[in-house]
Design an enzyme around this catalytic site. Structure first.
Site, PDB file in Angstrom:
ATOM      1  N   SER A   1       1.828   2.097  -0.503  1.00 40.24           N
ATOM      2  CA  SER A   1       0.451   1.649  -0.420  1.00 40.24           C
ATOM      3  C   SER A   1      -0.186   2.110   0.902  1.00 40.24           C
ATOM      4  O   SER A   1      -0.229   3.297   1.191  1.00 40.24           O
ATOM      5  CB  SER A   1       0.392   0.129  -0.585  1.00 40.24           C
ATOM      6  OG  SER A   1      -0.893  -0.304  -0.915  1.00 40.24           O
TER       7      SER A   1
ATOM      8  N   ASP B   1       0.432   0.366  -7.413  1.00 43.68           N
ATOM      9  CA  ASP B   1       0.748   0.118  -6.001  1.00 43.68           C
ATOM     10  C   ASP B   1       2.256   0.105  -5.754  1.00 43.68           C
ATOM     11  O   ASP B   1       3.003  -0.640  -6.392  1.00 43.68           O
ATOM     12  CB  ASP B   1       0.150  -1.234  -5.622  1.00 43.68           C
ATOM     13  CG  ASP B   1       0.077  -1.445  -4.127  1.00 43.68           C
ATOM     14  OD1 ASP B   1       1.023  -1.057  -3.422  1.00 43.68           O
ATOM     15  OD2 ASP B   1      -0.933  -2.001  -3.662  1.00 43.68           O
TER      16      ASP B   1
END
Length: 347
Positions: free
Chosen positions: A71, A188
């Site tokens: 991320s 993510d």
């Protein structure tokens, strides 16, 4: 008559000294710097603290062989791996100090069946800096980690443009649409691998791992409960205040007790267990967390960078111990403990 030793004019040719030179050279050759891996966690705006850590590593001449990030850790790590130094990363972070700039990166999905945002503007923003640069062409080896929705595992993305890989790694669950790459769906990286220490060890040969976790720990939640995870808000005293609170409760999915607030808390509960396990697999853990931090607070980028610098500087004695192979290196987490947080205020 006394005869002078011809070797006295060339003392380095004396057999024992000559042999000593070779022995010393062999010994020096055997002493090499250890290969260090750097792992950068997820964390939204809190991940800007990674920049401060990187600045300290650069200033101290700490060599990093490979980076792994999920991320925001993938975002910052990929920019650094492309050749942008710590000061350059600060300048890029400063571009996001305006709330209008941050809002300008939001591209709403219509209909929002798979997510509220498409995330294409974030990818385009990164591509303006990196262009079509491929992951394998980065100046420094970088492992960009995303969550494969089909296998529900963390995966290192390869043979892709960096911007596309980072886009997938940063696609926030419940907010962004899944990113399709080569026929696979990704989200993510922080969902499956919030701090991918073991994944780095699996894909790269390193002697030691420095991990940077900007996410809250269980201790942080207890110490900063109101700021990090608000309790139900106090009842407003005015009619207008009650109306606004009721309106928020009905329409704001992030309001206390609503679907995205509940989802965020459940995801964080799972991540904290993973973060603990992965932290224990690192040799040094740097934790630049402070109570006032928020995952969406890109405007106060300088606070997060300063927090990263402070925590990294506190870890320097332990890092130097790893860098000196002639000294006995302490065993993992016995003399190289969890680096304490920088404290509220990040001063």
């Amino acid at each position: 008559m006394r005869f002078s030793n011809p070797l006295s004019q060339f003392p380095w040719l004396v057999p024992d000294r000559l042999l000593g030179r070779f022995v010393d050279a062999i010994g020096i050759a055997r002493v090499k710097k250890p290969r260090l891996g750097l792992v950068l966690s997820c964390g939204g705006a809190r991940g800007l603290a990674h920049i401060g850590v990187i600045q300290v590593l650069e200033e101290e001449g700490i060599p990093i062989s490979v980076i792994a990030g999920s991320s925001m850790g993938a975002y910052v790590g990929a920019l650094w791996a492309s050749g942008i130094n710590g000061d350059g990363l600060v300048k890029l972070a400063a571009e996001m100090k305006s709330r209008r700039t941050v809002l300008g990166l939001i591209d709403f999905a219509c209909p929002p069946s798979a997510g509220f945002m498409r995330g294409e503007k974030v990818r385009q923003h990164l591509a303006r800096t990196l262009g079509d640069l491929e992951v394998e062409a980065l100046d420094r080896r970088m492992l960009i980690v995303a969550t494969n929705l089909d296998t529900v595992t963390g995966e290192v993305l390869q043979h892709l443009p960096v911007a596309a890989a980072v886009h997938a790694s940063c696609a926030i669950p419940g907010i962004c649409e899944p990113v399709e790459l080569n026929g696979k769906r990704y989200m993510d990286g922080g969902a499956a691998e919030p701090l991918p220490v073991r994944l780095l060890k699996k894909h790269a040969i390193v002697d030691h791992v420095i991990a940077v976790n900007v996410m809250p720990t269980t201790a942080d939640i207890r110490a900063c409960r109101i700021a990090s995870f608000p309790t139900p808000p106090p009842q407003p005293k005015t009619a207008w205040g009650k109306f606004k609170q009721e309106l928020s409760q009905q329409f704001n999915l992030f309001a206390h007790g609503n679907v995205l607030d509940t989802y965020k808390r459940c995801l964080t509960a799972a991540q904290m267990r993973l973060l603990d396990d992965e932290s224990n697999a690192a040799d040094i853990l740097i934790h630049p967390f402070f109570c006032e931090s928020k995952w969406y607070d890109f405007e106060n980028f300088d606070l997060y960078i300063k927090a990263g610098r402070n925590a990294a500087e506190a870890a320097l004695p332990s890092i130097r111990a790893l860098m000196n192979p002639t000294e006995k290196t302490p065993q993992r987490h016995e003399s190289l403990p969890h680096i304490s947080s920088v404290g509220c205020g990040a001063t």
